[in-house]
Scaffold this motif. Structure first.
Motif, PDB file in Angstrom:
ATOM      1  N   LEU A 295      14.434  63.266 -58.315  1.00  0.00           N
ATOM      2  CA  LEU A 295      15.098  64.379 -58.981  1.00  0.00           C
ATOM      3  C   LEU A 295      14.100  65.485 -59.278  1.00  0.00           C
ATOM      4  CD1 LEU A 295      16.992  62.128 -61.539  1.00  0.00           C
ATOM      5  CD2 LEU A 295      17.835  62.923 -59.333  1.00  0.00           C
ATOM      6  N   GLU A 296      14.601  66.718 -59.278  1.00  0.00           N
ATOM      7  CA  GLU A 296      13.746  67.864 -59.563  1.00  0.00           C
ATOM      8  C   GLU A 296      14.558  68.941 -60.270  1.00  0.00           C
ATOM      9  OE1 GLU A 296      12.372  69.360 -55.819  1.00  0.00           O
ATOM     10  OE2 GLU A 296      14.386  69.970 -55.157  1.00  0.00           O
ATOM     11  N   LEU A 297      13.851  69.872 -60.898  1.00  0.00           N
ATOM     12  CA  LEU A 297      14.509  71.002 -61.540  1.00  0.00           C
ATOM     13  C   LEU A 297      15.069  71.956 -60.502  1.00  0.00           C
ATOM     14  CD1 LEU A 297      12.086  72.120 -64.405  1.00  0.00           C
ATOM     15  CD2 LEU A 297      14.150  70.751 -64.618  1.00  0.00           C
ATOM     16  N   THR A 298      16.194  72.561 -60.836  1.00  0.00           N
ATOM     17  CA  THR A 298      16.676  73.707 -60.075  1.00  0.00           C
ATOM     18  C   THR A 298      16.022  74.967 -60.654  1.00  0.00           C
ATOM     19  OG1 THR A 298      18.517  74.088 -61.588  1.00  0.00           O
ATOM     20  CG2 THR A 298      18.898  72.561 -59.738  1.00  0.00           C
ATOM     21  N   PRO A 299      16.129  76.108 -59.983  1.00  0.00           N
ATOM     22  CA  PRO A 299      15.622  77.352 -60.597  1.00  0.00           C
ATOM     23  C   PRO A 299      16.269  77.624 -61.958  1.00  0.00           C
ATOM     24  CG  PRO A 299      16.019  77.688 -58.251  1.00  0.00           C
ATOM     25  CD  PRO A 299      16.558  76.326 -58.579  1.00  0.00           C
ATOM     26  N   GLU A 300      17.556  77.274 -62.084  1.00  0.00           N
ATOM     27  CA  GLU A 300      18.235  77.461 -63.376  1.00  0.00           C
ATOM     28  C   GLU A 300      17.674  76.513 -64.429  1.00  0.00           C
ATOM     29  OE1 GLU A 300      20.815  78.957 -60.148  1.00  0.00           O
ATOM     30  OE2 GLU A 300      19.746  77.064 -60.465  1.00  0.00           O
ATOM     31  N   GLY A 301      17.302  75.299 -64.014  1.00  0.00           N
ATOM     32  CA  GLY A 301      16.692  74.364 -64.950  1.00  0.00           C
ATOM     33  C   GLY A 301      15.360  74.873 -65.461  1.00  0.00           C
ATOM     34  N   LEU A 302      14.566  75.441 -64.567  1.00  0.00           N
ATOM     35  CA  LEU A 302      13.291  76.026 -64.971  1.00  0.00           C
ATOM     36  C   LEU A 302      13.514  77.198 -65.918  1.00  0.00           C
ATOM     37  CD1 LEU A 302      10.231  75.934 -64.580  1.00  0.00           C
ATOM     38  CD2 LEU A 302      10.512  77.484 -62.635  1.00  0.00           C
ATOM     39  N   ALA A 303      14.537  78.009 -65.638  1.00  0.00           N
ATOM     40  CA  ALA A 303      14.852  79.145 -66.506  1.00  0.00           C
ATOM     41  C   ALA A 303      15.315  78.667 -67.876  1.00  0.00           C
ATOM     42  CB  ALA A 303      15.918  80.022 -65.858  1.00  0.00           C
ATOM     43  N   ALA A 304      16.098  77.578 -67.909  1.00  0.00           N
ATOM     44  CA  ALA A 304      16.558  77.033 -69.188  1.00  0.00           C
ATOM     45  C   ALA A 304      15.377  76.575 -70.033  1.00  0.00           C
ATOM     46  CB  ALA A 304      17.530  75.877 -68.949  1.00  0.00           C
ATOM     47  N   LEU A 305      14.392  75.946 -69.391  1.00  0.00           N
ATOM     48  CA  LEU A 305      13.211  75.485 -70.125  1.00  0.00           C
ATOM     49  C   LEU A 305      12.404  76.646 -70.691  1.00  0.00           C
ATOM     50  CD1 LEU A 305      11.518  72.496 -68.252  1.00  0.00           C
ATOM     51  CD2 LEU A 305      12.606  72.516 -70.499  1.00  0.00           C
ATOM     52  N   SER A 306      12.324  77.731 -69.946  1.00  0.00           N
ATOM     53  CA  SER A 306      11.529  78.878 -70.395  1.00  0.00           C
ATOM     54  C   SER A 306      12.296  79.797 -71.335  1.00  0.00           C
ATOM     55  CB  SER A 306      11.040  79.681 -69.179  1.00  0.00           C
ATOM     56  OG  SER A 306      12.143  80.210 -68.459  1.00  0.00           O
ATOM     57  N   GLY A 307      13.587  79.491 -71.566  1.00  0.00           N
ATOM     58  CA  GLY A 307      14.399  80.305 -72.452  1.00  0.00           C
ATOM     59  C   GLY A 307      14.980  81.539 -71.788  1.00  0.00           C
ATOM     60  N   ASP A 308      14.930  81.575 -70.453  1.00  0.00           N
ATOM     61  CA  ASP A 308      15.407  82.754 -69.735  1.00  0.00           C
ATOM     62  C   ASP A 308      16.812  82.594 -69.175  1.00  0.00           C
ATOM     63  OD1 ASP A 308      13.002  84.113 -70.146  1.00  0.00           O
ATOM     64  OD2 ASP A 308      12.081  83.174 -68.383  1.00  0.00           O
ATOM     65  N   LEU A 309      17.444  81.450 -69.389  1.00  0.00           N
ATOM     66  CA  LEU A 309      18.804  81.232 -68.901  1.00  0.00           C
ATOM     67  C   LEU A 309      19.800  81.558 -69.999  1.00  0.00           C
ATOM     68  CD1 LEU A 309      20.467  80.078 -66.430  1.00  0.00           C
ATOM     69  CD2 LEU A 309      20.561  77.944 -67.754  1.00  0.00           C
ATOM     70  N   GLU A 310      20.802  82.327 -69.691  1.00  0.00           N
ATOM     71  CA  GLU A 310      21.859  82.613 -70.659  1.00  0.00           C
ATOM     72  C   GLU A 310      22.526  81.297 -71.052  1.00  0.00           C
ATOM     73  OE1 GLU A 310      24.511  83.642 -73.186  1.00  0.00           O
ATOM     74  OE2 GLU A 310      23.083  85.145 -72.420  1.00  0.00           O
ATOM     75  N   PRO A 311      22.491  80.909 -72.345  1.00  0.00           N
ATOM     76  CA  PRO A 311      23.039  79.610 -72.757  1.00  0.00           C
ATOM     77  C   PRO A 311      24.497  79.407 -72.368  1.00  0.00           C
ATOM     78  CG  PRO A 311      21.731  80.558 -74.532  1.00  0.00           C
ATOM     79  CD  PRO A 311      21.858  81.616 -73.476  1.00  0.00           C
ATOM     80  N   GLY A 312      25.262  80.483 -72.272  1.00  0.00           N
ATOM     81  CA  GLY A 312      26.661  80.364 -71.917  1.00  0.00           C
ATOM     82  C   GLY A 312      26.891  79.846 -70.516  1.00  0.00           C
ATOM     83  N   ARG A 313      25.862  79.854 -69.680  1.00  0.00           N
ATOM     84  CA  ARG A 313      26.009  79.331 -68.328  1.00  0.00           C
ATOM     85  C   ARG A 313      25.981  77.796 -68.297  1.00  0.00           C
ATOM     86  NH1 ARG A 313      22.197  81.941 -64.044  1.00  0.00           N
ATOM     87  NH2 ARG A 313      23.675  80.806 -62.704  1.00  0.00           N
ATOM     88  N   ILE A 314      25.554  77.190 -69.393  1.00  0.00           N
ATOM     89  CA  ILE A 314      25.532  75.720 -69.460  1.00  0.00           C
ATOM     90  C   ILE A 314      26.905  75.259 -69.934  1.00  0.00           C
ATOM     91  CG2 ILE A 314      24.424  73.697 -70.480  1.00  0.00           C
ATOM     92  CD1 ILE A 314      21.951  75.472 -70.998  1.00  0.00           C
ATOM     93  N   ARG A 315      27.692  74.771 -69.012  1.00  0.00           N
ATOM     94  CA  ARG A 315      29.060  74.372 -69.331  1.00  0.00           C
ATOM     95  C   ARG A 315      29.045  72.986 -69.958  1.00  0.00           C
ATOM     96  NH1 ARG A 315      31.709  74.252 -64.193  1.00  0.00           N
ATOM     97  NH2 ARG A 315      31.196  72.044 -64.119  1.00  0.00           N
ATOM     98  N   ARG A 316      29.813  72.825 -71.057  1.00  0.00           N
ATOM     99  CA  ARG A 316      29.883  71.520 -71.694  1.00  0.00           C
ATOM    100  C   ARG A 316      31.239  71.321 -72.361  1.00  0.00           C
ATOM    101  NH1 ARG A 316      25.620  70.039 -74.212  1.00  0.00           N
ATOM    102  NH2 ARG A 316      24.186  71.738 -73.720  1.00  0.00           N
ATOM    103  N   HIS A 317      31.653  70.088 -72.396  1.00  0.00           N
ATOM    104  CA  HIS A 317      32.784  69.666 -73.210  1.00  0.00           C
ATOM    105  C   HIS A 317      32.493  68.248 -73.658  1.00  0.00           C
ATOM    106  CE1 HIS A 317      37.259  68.549 -73.862  1.00  0.00           C
ATOM    107  NE2 HIS A 317      36.687  68.971 -74.987  1.00  0.00           N
ATOM    108  N   GLU A 318      32.129  68.103 -74.911  1.00  0.00           N
ATOM    109  CA  GLU A 318      31.732  66.799 -75.442  1.00  0.00           C
ATOM    110  C   GLU A 318      32.024  66.761 -76.932  1.00  0.00           C
ATOM    111  OE1 GLU A 318      27.969  67.666 -73.808  1.00  0.00           O
ATOM    112  OE2 GLU A 318      26.970  67.808 -75.760  1.00  0.00           O
TER     113      GLU A 318
END
Length: 337
Positions: free
Chosen positions: A286-309
């Motif tokens: 397994l590896e990070l996607t570019p979006e995963g790397l952006a999420a770690l660096s705080g550069d991904l818009e949180p709304g793009r992470i879809r969740r229902h839990e």
């Protein structure tokens, strides 16, 4: 001979108690309570039906899981006829949630046995790191019985308040309880703080577990076994087993914008959802996607992470106002990502 019932978290400690020299019956509490919905109702059978549907997921037959939980409840109802009920738990989030649910049940005087006692530990001599009772041998776990203490009214009161707050649609009552005196159950407050860290971060939108898994994956292509072990090493109060961790990994690949992916580009397969050989499962990389790397660096818009839990009684659904946790400010925030 005394009529004794031992209640503990799951089959690991339960099997040890059964294999020990201690007299009595064993009731394992099989419920990963830190995940999934808990309706704010008092009928334990109705709650169990909701839990069974969640716990069964895609891998297990709902009827079998429900039947097991209803049988558990029936044994709990008969506990009032016991000479003693001994509760065996440890310090982590899962055990502490199970403990408060059980103590809430016994808060009604008509449900109590002759004696209600508690063994709850966070270490054991010679076992480092100590993760739980399941690390002990049957003689070692039997030796703990002399450490049991009577459950008192203060323990009951704390448990009733926490159990009520945990099932509320808003987590604010649970947060407020952390400001009260909880020393009667000394491991409960740290466990509840860990629970709050599983709300999405007010900044990145990632939960603590998601953050940890992505940080580990950022070290390079890694297998699911390595992810599980390293995530476990980052927890001082381990509460998540292997199956739950693999499910979290799979969810990071299905978040609207995947944050993880397999190096091969194939779907991630994992037990118990998928039937595959152990070596084939562990061989996946397994590896990070570019979006995963952006999420770690705080550069991904949180709304793009879809969740229902669900966390207890709180529903977290993308597109709606979400309860989030600010680790820096140590507070809950209600946001729309």
């Amino acid at each position: 001979m005394q009529n004794i019932l031992h209640i503990t978290n799951g089959d690991g400690a339960g099997d040890l108690l059964t294999a020990s020299t201690l007299p009595g019956d064993v009731l394992p509490w099989r419920d990963t309570m830190h995940q999934g919905p808990f309706p704010d109702i008092d009928d334990i059978d109705e709650v169990s039906r909701v839990r069974a549907k969640f716990l069964a997921g895609e891998a297990l037959p709902v009827d079998a899981v429900q039947a097991d939980m209803l049988a558990r409840n029936n044994l709990l109802r008969l506990a009032a006829d016991r000479d003693e009920v001994i509760l065996w738990f440890e310090h982590d989030l899962l055990d502490q949630l199970q403990l408060v649910q059980i103590l809430d049940w016994f808060s009604k005087p008509e449900r109590r046995p002759g004696k209600l006692t508690l063994i709850c530990i966070d270490d054991y001599p010679g076992i480092v790191p100590f993760r739980g009772l399941g690390q002990l041998s049957p003689p070692q776990i039997a030796g703990l019985v002399e450490q049991r203490v009577p459950v008192d009214a203060v323990m009951m009161d704390v448990s009733v308040r926490v159990w009520s707050a945990f099932r509320k649609e808003q987590p604010t009552d649970l947060f407020d309880i952390l400001g009260s005196d909880m020393t009667a159950l000394p491991f409960l407050a740290p466990a509840l703080r860990r629970h709050l860290q599983e709300f999405p971060s007010s900044g990145s939108g990632l939960t603590r577990t998601e953050q940890q898994l992505l940080e580990i994956a950022a070290e390079g292509p890694v297998g699911p076994g390595h992810l599980f072990r390293e995530n476990m090493a980052r927890e001082d109060r381990l509460h998540m087993g292997d199956w739950q961790t693999f499910d979290r990994i799979a969810r990071l690949m299905d978040t609207g914008c995947p944050l993880l992916r397999t190096v091969s580009g194939d779907a991630f397969l994992y037990p118990p959802v998928d039937n595959l050989l152990r070596d084939d499962f562990l061989a996946q990389q397994l590896e990070l996607t570019p979006e995963g790397l952006a999420a770690l660096s705080g550069d991904l818009e949180p709304g793009r992470i879809r969740r229902h839990e669900w966390l207890g009684g709180v529903e977290l659904r993308s597109g709606q106002m979400l309860w989030t946790w600010s680790e820096r400010e140590q507070c809950l925030r209600h946001l729309r990502f």
